[in-house]
Design an enzyme around this catalytic site. Structure first.
Site, PDB file in Angstrom:
ATOM      1  N   MET A 164      32.019  34.751  43.923  1.00 16.83           N
ATOM      2  CA  MET A 164      31.940  36.193  43.655  1.00 16.83           C
ATOM      3  C   MET A 164      30.770  36.555  42.749  1.00 16.83           C
ATOM      4  O   MET A 164      30.909  37.376  41.835  1.00 16.83           O
ATOM      5  CB  MET A 164      33.267  36.667  43.037  1.00 16.83           C
ATOM      6  CG  MET A 164      34.481  36.391  43.905  1.00 16.83           C
ATOM      7  SD  MET A 164      34.309  37.023  45.582  1.00 16.83           S
ATOM      8  CE  MET A 164      34.541  38.762  45.263  1.00 16.83           C
TER       9      MET A 164
ATOM     10  N   HIS B 254      32.236  35.823  55.590  1.00 14.24           N
ATOM     11  CA  HIS B 254      32.584  37.193  55.203  1.00 14.24           C
ATOM     12  C   HIS B 254      33.767  37.671  56.060  1.00 14.24           C
ATOM     13  O   HIS B 254      33.727  37.522  57.290  1.00 14.24           O
ATOM     14  CB  HIS B 254      31.377  38.120  55.398  1.00 14.24           C
ATOM     15  CG  HIS B 254      31.659  39.512  54.945  1.00 14.24           C
ATOM     16  ND1 HIS B 254      31.693  39.863  53.602  1.00 14.24           N
ATOM     17  CD2 HIS B 254      31.963  40.635  55.633  1.00 14.24           C
ATOM     18  CE1 HIS B 254      32.008  41.142  53.502  1.00 14.24           C
ATOM     19  NE2 HIS B 254      32.166  41.636  54.721  1.00 14.24           N
TER      20      HIS B 254
ATOM     21  N   ASN C  24      27.475  31.563  54.259  1.00 11.50           N
ATOM     22  CA  ASN C  24      28.571  32.324  53.640  1.00 11.50           C
ATOM     23  C   ASN C  24      29.574  32.743  54.708  1.00 11.50           C
ATOM     24  O   ASN C  24      29.225  32.887  55.884  1.00 11.50           O
ATOM     25  CB  ASN C  24      27.999  33.572  52.959  1.00 11.50           C
ATOM     26  CG  ASN C  24      29.060  34.352  52.200  1.00 11.50           C
ATOM     27  OD1 ASN C  24      29.919  33.772  51.525  1.00 11.50           O
ATOM     28  ND2 ASN C  24      29.022  35.673  52.288  1.00 11.50           N
TER      29      ASN C  24
ATOM     30  N   GLY D 146      40.165  29.132  46.830  1.00  5.09           N
ATOM     31  CA  GLY D 146      39.547  27.966  47.458  1.00  5.09           C
ATOM     32  C   GLY D 146      40.181  27.504  48.757  1.00  5.09           C
ATOM     33  O   GLY D 146      40.105  26.319  49.097  1.00  5.09           O
ATOM     34  N   SER D 147      40.773  28.414  49.528  1.00  3.05           N
ATOM     35  CA  SER D 147      41.362  27.959  50.800  1.00  3.05           C
ATOM     36  C   SER D 147      40.267  27.542  51.791  1.00  3.05           C
ATOM     37  O   SER D 147      40.460  26.617  52.582  1.00  3.05           O
ATOM     38  CB  SER D 147      42.270  29.036  51.404  1.00  3.05           C
ATOM     39  OG  SER D 147      41.528  30.163  51.798  1.00  3.05           O
ATOM     40  N   ASN D 148      39.111  28.188  51.718  1.00  2.33           N
ATOM     41  CA  ASN D 148      38.000  27.750  52.582  1.00  2.33           C
ATOM     42  C   ASN D 148      37.422  26.423  52.104  1.00  2.33           C
ATOM     43  O   ASN D 148      36.970  25.609  52.906  1.00  2.33           O
ATOM     44  CB  ASN D 148      36.916  28.826  52.661  1.00  2.33           C
ATOM     45  CG  ASN D 148      37.311  29.926  53.622  1.00  2.33           C
ATOM     46  OD1 ASN D 148      37.248  29.759  54.838  1.00  2.33           O
ATOM     47  ND2 ASN D 148      37.753  31.056  53.083  1.00  2.33           N
TER      48      ASN D 148
HETATM   49  C1  GRF Z   1      37.476  34.673  51.976  1.00  4.90           C
HETATM   50  O1  GRF Z   1      38.226  35.691  52.588  1.00  4.90           O
HETATM   51  C2  GRF Z   1      36.034  34.830  52.313  1.00  4.90           C
HETATM   52  O2  GRF Z   1      35.804  35.456  53.540  1.00  4.90           O
HETATM   53  C3  GRF Z   1      35.518  35.703  51.203  1.00  4.90           C
HETATM   54  O3  GRF Z   1      36.233  35.319  50.074  1.00  4.90           O
HETATM   55  C4  GRF Z   1      37.496  34.804  50.460  1.00  4.90           C
HETATM   56  C5  GRF Z   1      37.652  33.477  49.773  1.00  4.90           C
HETATM   57  O4  GRF Z   1      38.938  32.957  49.920  1.00  4.90           O
HETATM   58  N1  GRF Z   1      34.082  35.536  51.062  1.00  4.90           N
HETATM   59  P1  GRF Z   1      39.251  31.462  49.461  1.00  4.90           P
HETATM   60  O5  GRF Z   1      38.912  31.375  47.981  1.00  4.90           O
HETATM   61  O6  GRF Z   1      38.419  30.543  50.282  1.00  4.90           O
HETATM   62  O7  GRF Z   1      40.711  31.283  49.702  1.00  4.90           O
END
Ligand code: GRF
Length: 213
Positions: A102, A121, A119, A24-26
């Site tokens: 996922m 990527h 999304n 969940g860093s994003n």
């Molecule tokens: C990210 O690298 C994103 O590009 C991909 O999954 C990863 C998720 O990372 N779709 P996080 O869970 O947001 O840290």
């Protein structure tokens, strides 16, 4: 928040949800951007398909409503998708942000939120689709990879591209260092694109996405 009063309840047009399966860093970058006012929308729900996703802990810490929807109790992708839609609509969610979710979304889900799902990527699409994009780019020996932000359509890692940024692969890069560089770019450019989406600034013409001024 500007809302439209209907007979039943107030519908805000900028409510969005983040769907995440993992670290969940994003999601965190999104939470921080909302707090700073860089995303002018309300992060109203976090959804995960994994009970142990750290993303759920981040939501909890930020006092954002969250829900774990267990995929194992649904017969197929379609029925899981219908439950997702039900929960998102109950929370008046207008836009969907995928952040390391996922799971392949059902056809009905994608249709329901047509051009309202975004999304991130970790490669320059259409190169290196799939869930090991960073490792695949490194293994292939490309000198440049990057990050793609795209709208979601009915094919995997395929929808109209909102933004991209290149990342150089240097001789001494390892999977770890490359991941770090890619994630730093994601955390910087994803909130910008999310803001454009939730403020209705993205216009889709075929495969091209134009930012309305
Ligand atoms: C990210 O690298 C994103 O590009 C991909 O999954 C990863 C998720 O990372 N779709 P996080 O869970 O947001 O840290």
């Amino acid at each position: 928040m500007v809302g439209v009063k209907t007979n039943r309840k107030t519908i805000t047009d900028k409510n969005f949800a983040v769907l995440a399966s993992g670290f969940g860093s994003n999601l965190q970058a999104t939470i921080d951007a909302v707090k700073r006012g860089d995303i002018k929308g309300k992060l109203a729900l976090v959804v995960s398909d994994r009970r142990d996703a750290y993303a759920l802990t981040r939501a909890c810490k930020a006092k954002i409503p969250s829900v774990f929807i267990d995929p194992t109790i649904f017969a197929d992708r379609e029925s899981y998708g219908r439950e997702l839609i039900r929960q998102l609509q109950t929370a008046d969610i207008q836009y969907i942000v995928l952040a390391g979710f996922m799971r392949i979304l059902s056809e009905h889900f994608v249709k329901t939120f047509h051009n309202r799902i975004i999304n991130v990527h970790p490669a320059l699409l259409p190169s290196f689709r799939g869930s090991h994009a960073i490792a695949d780019a490194l293994a292939f020996g490309v000198k440049v990879t990057g990050v793609t932000i795209h709208l979601v359509d009915d094919k995997i890692d395929h929808g109209p591209i909102v933004s991209q940024e290149a990342v150089l692969i240097e001789p001494r890069d390892t999977l770890k260092t490359l991941e770090k560089k890619i994630h730093a770019v994601e955390h910087r450019i994803y909130p910008l694109a999310i803001n454009l989406l939730v403020t209705g600034k993205l216009q889709v013409r075929g495969r091209r996405v134009i930012v309305k001024t």
